[in-house]
Design an enzyme around this catalytic site. Structure first.
Site, PDB file in Angstrom:
ATOM      1  N   LYS A  51       0.826  -1.217   0.000  1.00 29.82           N
ATOM      2  CA  LYS A  51       0.000   0.000   0.000  1.00 29.82           C
ATOM      3  C   LYS A  51       0.860   1.267   0.000  1.00 29.82           C
ATOM      4  CE  LYS A  51      -4.154  -1.833   0.251  1.00 29.82           C
ATOM      5  NZ  LYS A  51      -5.198  -1.573  -0.731  1.00 29.82           N
TER       6      LYS A  51
ATOM      7  N   TYR B  96     -12.226  -3.905  11.282  1.00 29.27           N
ATOM      8  CA  TYR B  96     -11.092  -2.978  11.305  1.00 29.27           C
ATOM      9  C   TYR B  96     -10.870  -2.450  12.727  1.00 29.27           C
ATOM     10  CZ  TYR B  96      -8.521   1.384  10.855  1.00 29.27           C
ATOM     11  OH  TYR B  96      -7.616   2.388  11.046  1.00 29.27           O
TER      12      TYR B  96
ATOM     13  N   ARG C  47     -23.985   5.449   4.110  1.00 34.61           N
ATOM     14  CA  ARG C  47     -23.044   4.339   3.994  1.00 34.61           C
ATOM     15  C   ARG C  47     -23.153   3.519   5.290  1.00 34.61           C
ATOM     16  NH1 ARG C  47     -16.706   5.867   3.374  1.00 34.61           N
ATOM     17  NH2 ARG C  47     -16.963   6.516   5.538  1.00 34.61           N
TER      18      ARG C  47
HETATM   19  N1  UDP Z   1     -18.253  10.535   2.993  1.00 33.55           N
HETATM   20  C1  UDP Z   1     -19.119  10.954   1.995  1.00 33.55           C
HETATM   21  N2  UDP Z   1     -18.796  10.691   0.689  1.00 33.55           N
HETATM   22  C2  UDP Z   1     -17.667  10.034   0.341  1.00 33.55           C
HETATM   23  C3  UDP Z   1     -16.759   9.618   1.361  1.00 33.55           C
HETATM   24  C4  UDP Z   1     -17.091   9.894   2.685  1.00 33.55           C
HETATM   25  O1  UDP Z   1     -20.167  11.538   2.268  1.00 33.55           O
HETATM   26  O2  UDP Z   1     -17.447   9.818  -0.863  1.00 33.55           O
HETATM   27  C5  UDP Z   1     -18.568  10.831   4.397  1.00 33.55           C
HETATM   28  C6  UDP Z   1     -18.631   9.597   5.297  1.00 33.55           C
HETATM   29  O3  UDP Z   1     -19.948   9.074   5.283  1.00 33.55           O
HETATM   30  C7  UDP Z   1     -18.232  10.167   6.641  1.00 33.55           C
HETATM   31  C8  UDP Z   1     -17.291  11.324   6.305  1.00 33.55           C
HETATM   32  O4  UDP Z   1     -17.539  11.620   4.915  1.00 33.55           O
HETATM   33  O5  UDP Z   1     -19.350  10.712   7.299  1.00 33.55           O
HETATM   34  C9  UDP Z   1     -15.825  10.967   6.473  1.00 33.55           C
HETATM   35  O6  UDP Z   1     -15.582   9.743   5.799  1.00 33.55           O
HETATM   36  P1  UDP Z   1     -14.155   9.144   5.594  1.00 33.55           P
HETATM   37  O7  UDP Z   1     -14.299   7.868   4.798  1.00 33.55           O
HETATM   38  O8  UDP Z   1     -13.241  10.192   5.041  1.00 33.55           O
HETATM   39  O9  UDP Z   1     -13.615   8.829   7.059  1.00 33.55           O
HETATM   40  P2  UDP Z   1     -14.284   7.954   8.253  1.00 33.55           P
HETATM   41  O10 UDP Z   1     -15.049   8.933   9.089  1.00 33.55           O
HETATM   42  O11 UDP Z   1     -15.126   6.888   7.639  1.00 33.55           O
HETATM   43  O12 UDP Z   1     -13.095   7.444   8.964  1.00 33.55           O
END
Ligand code: UDP
Length: 325
Positions: free
Chosen positions: A34, A139, A280
């Site tokens: 990665k 995770y 999501r």
């Molecule tokens: N998010 C979004 N669209 C995307 C990716 C992320 O709306 O394409 C939202 C996600 O649902 C979360 C926030 O952005 O509320 C941060 O997501 P990220 O995956 O960056 O970090 P996480 O909080 O999951 O560690």
């Protein structure tokens, strides 16, 4: 000599730069599955895999290692749900190989990259270190297992550790030398910047019906350079004979997905397309850190807490990265 396992990755490479700036000698151990070789701009490099214990023995034989920072891990929550074996094998089993070789060599200081995902759905915010840890995906579960293993290893073998639980790591080196480059990318800010560059058609907002100010999820975005400082302070604490400990690292203030998009439009000057879609799975509405403990004990003072600075640093890096594609 400080060993940085996973030092060719996003967070590890920023800490490597900062350690070298402060006069430490570093060696990077990375499989490059990665990580990116071009992110290793400081210190020595040793390609190896934590799954192969002889690789780890090799680096400990070659270098007089005093302490370890461990960043190497798979980080995609969704993938961890679909393929937990991959996560438990790499993030737990292979990590045990590292601890084994540390003990064989009498190296008993480690900074471990943990995560807010060890808390699961918040029972209250901001989340302090006393908050119950009940991860909701493999995770987070794997990271919590390692935290628990470390506590047992401290009791049994005197292995001293600091577990740092990051909230939403973001931003890039202010000199533009290194930055975030995940494949595949799943994080909000780099995806937004891809949309601004026209590399993706739009940015999708995952859910607009959360119980928050504007219906979108709130997260605590913490700049990678601030995280780097916390690691160095934690390392100093262990080097000075300090006890094992855990710290939550965030800025203590939350921004919604819509707020991040709005600031990104201003910073990039691009009115990219935004599409609202379903939630999501597994996203808590609000994650905010209470980092009082890190401020008090480590004397950590995050500096880059405003979204504009965070997104500008990421944008500078992102534009440059995509020029060379
Ligand atoms: N998010 C979004 N669209 C995307 C990716 C992320 O709306 O394409 C939202 C996600 O649902 C979360 C926030 O952005 O509320 C941060 O997501 P990220 O995956 O960056 O970090 P996480 O909080 O999951 O560690």
């Amino acid at each position: 000599m400080i060993l940085i396992v996973g030092g060719a990755g996003y967070i590890g490479s920023h800490i490597n730069k900062e350690l070298n700036k402060q006069g430490y000698k570093t060696v990077i151990f990375d499989s490059l599955v990665k990580g990116h070789k071009e992110a290793v701009k400081w210190g020595d490099f040793f390609q190896g895999d934590l799954g192969n214990i002889e690789d780890i023995r090799g680096i400990f034989k070659k270098y007089p290692i005093e302490a370890v920072l461990h960043f190497a891990a798979f980080i995609e929550v969704g993938e961890s749900v679909k393929d937990p074996q991959k996560y438990y094998q790499n993030n737990v089993k292979n990590t045990l190989n590292l601890f084994q070789v540390m003990l064989e060599n009498d190296v008993k200081k480690i900074i471990f990259s943990s995560t807010a995902a060890t808390f699961g759905n918040p029972q209250y915010v901001p989340i302090d270190e006393k908050h119950p840890q009940m991860p909701i995906n493999p995770y987070g579960q794997a990271k919590l297992m390692v935290e628990k293993i470390l506590a047992d290893y401290d009791l049994a073998y005197g292995l001293k550790y600091v577990a740092l639980r990051y909230f939403n790591a973001c931003g890039a080196d202010l000199d533009g030398e290194i930055g975030e480059n995940h494949n595949p990318e799943s994080h909000l800010i780099p995806l937004i910047l891809d949309a601004a560059l026209g590399k993706r058609e739009d940015i999708k907002i995952f859910g607009t019906d959360y119980p928050t100010v504007d219906g979108t999820c709130i997260r605590d975005y913490v700049h990678v350079n601030d995280l780097a400082q916390a690691h160095i302070l934690a390392l100093k604490k262990l080097m000075d004979g300090g006890e094992s400990d855990c710290f939550n690292l965030g800025n203590g203030s939350g921004f919604s997905v819509k707020q991040v998009i709005e600031v990104a439009k201003k910073v990039t000057g691009v009115d990219f397309k935004v599409t609202e879609v379903e939630r999501r799975a597994g996203d808590p509405p609000e994650l905010i850190a209470d980092s009082k403990k890190a401020r008090e004990i480590l004397k950590w003072e995050p500096k880059y807490f405003d979204l504009k600075t965070i997104i500008s640093s990421a944008w500078n890096w992102h534009k440059q990265l995509n020029k060379s594609d």
